[in-house]
Design a protein around this motif. Sequence first.
Motif, PDB file in Angstrom:
ATOM      1  N   ILE A  30       0.856  -1.174   0.000  1.00  0.00           N
ATOM      2  CA  ILE A  30       0.000   0.000   0.000  1.00  0.00           C
ATOM      3  C   ILE A  30       0.893   1.225   0.000  1.00  0.00           C
TER       4      ILE A  30
ATOM      5  N   ILE B  78       0.935   5.860   0.022  1.00  0.00           N
ATOM      6  CA  ILE B  78       0.171   7.079   0.280  1.00  0.00           C
ATOM      7  C   ILE B  78       0.920   8.282  -0.255  1.00  0.00           C
TER       8      ILE B  78
ATOM      9  N   VAL C  18      -3.238  13.396   1.541  1.00  0.00           N
ATOM     10  CA  VAL C  18      -4.264  12.802   2.392  1.00  0.00           C
ATOM     11  C   VAL C  18      -3.608  12.302   3.673  1.00  0.00           C
TER      12      VAL C  18
ATOM     13  N   GLU D 164      -4.807   9.648   5.460  1.00  0.00           N
ATOM     14  CA  GLU D 164      -5.037   8.223   5.673  1.00  0.00           C
ATOM     15  C   GLU D 164      -5.462   7.570   4.373  1.00  0.00           C
ATOM     16  N   LYS D 165      -4.997   6.327   4.210  1.00  0.00           N
ATOM     17  CA  LYS D 165      -5.422   5.535   3.065  1.00  0.00           C
ATOM     18  C   LYS D 165      -5.675   4.119   3.532  1.00  0.00           C
ATOM     19  N   LYS D 166      -6.814   3.576   3.141  1.00  0.00           N
ATOM     20  CA  LYS D 166      -7.207   2.253   3.601  1.00  0.00           C
ATOM     21  C   LYS D 166      -7.432   1.330   2.412  1.00  0.00           C
ATOM     22  N   GLU D 167      -6.876   0.126   2.509  1.00  0.00           N
ATOM     23  CA  GLU D 167      -7.120  -0.910   1.513  1.00  0.00           C
ATOM     24  C   GLU D 167      -7.358  -2.216   2.257  1.00  0.00           C
TER      25      GLU D 167
ATOM     26  N   THR E  92      -4.089  -0.077   6.566  1.00  0.00           N
ATOM     27  CA  THR E  92      -4.276   1.371   6.563  1.00  0.00           C
ATOM     28  C   THR E  92      -2.943   2.056   6.774  1.00  0.00           C
TER      29      THR E  92
ATOM     30  N   SER F  90      -1.477   5.653   7.953  1.00  0.00           N
ATOM     31  CA  SER F  90      -1.774   6.950   8.543  1.00  0.00           C
ATOM     32  C   SER F  90      -0.565   7.844   8.338  1.00  0.00           C
TER      33      SER F  90
END
Lengths: 113, 116
Positions: A48, A50, A54, A56-59, A63, A65
């Motif tokens: 993952i 980022i 942003v 936070e990114k969630k998959e 996640t 942060s």
Amino acid sequence: QQQVKQSPQSLIVQKGGISIINCAYENTAFDYFPWYQQFPGKGPALLIAIRPDVSEKKEGRFTISFNKSAKQFSLHIMDSQPGDSATYFCAAPSGGGADGLTFGKGTHLIIQP
Amino acid sequence: NAGVTQTPKFRVLKTGQSMTLLCAQDMNHEYMYWYRQDPGMGLRLIHYSVGEGTTAKGEVPDGYNVSRLKKQNFLLGLESAAPSQTSVYFCASSPGQGAPTNEKLFFGSGTQLSVL
């Protein structure tokens, strides 16, 4: 040259728990912060990533942060499973050009059943 | 769909011997990299290439040479192996500048090298 500091070196979490791995970087000019996952005998693979626009990114259960002011980003694995047992590396662009990524030293994660 | 292929997977050398590690990618990527992985040290960049015929030094280039005669291949050479070069070597590639995923690295499965 980017420096990336990762902690902890190793982590044991019970199945179903939350695994948290932290990473700190120095150079604020860059805009891409990935996490790689490596299983024994295999090469690392992108898990993952980022960008700092942003927080936070969630998959799925994973996640990132991102705290731009503190120059830190962390990986959270929710509902950790034995299959998540692996080594995790955070990374940041080495110089902003073609010279790839600078990696943290890695976190060996063990999820106990 | 092979991706990034490294040969050999294992090798044992004696101090002073030479060898070449081969990396091949079938994704038409412009950029290629060689990393070494040591316990507690993470992944460190040895050399990289931004295109056919080009190479550049990374963080730990001493004792290694590279060549990129063809776009799909990136060779790592050890002219006179030393025990300090005992490591796991990973080749990686990425699409290159301007590609939407140019930062994403695709890794091979590694070569475990022991120098006695």
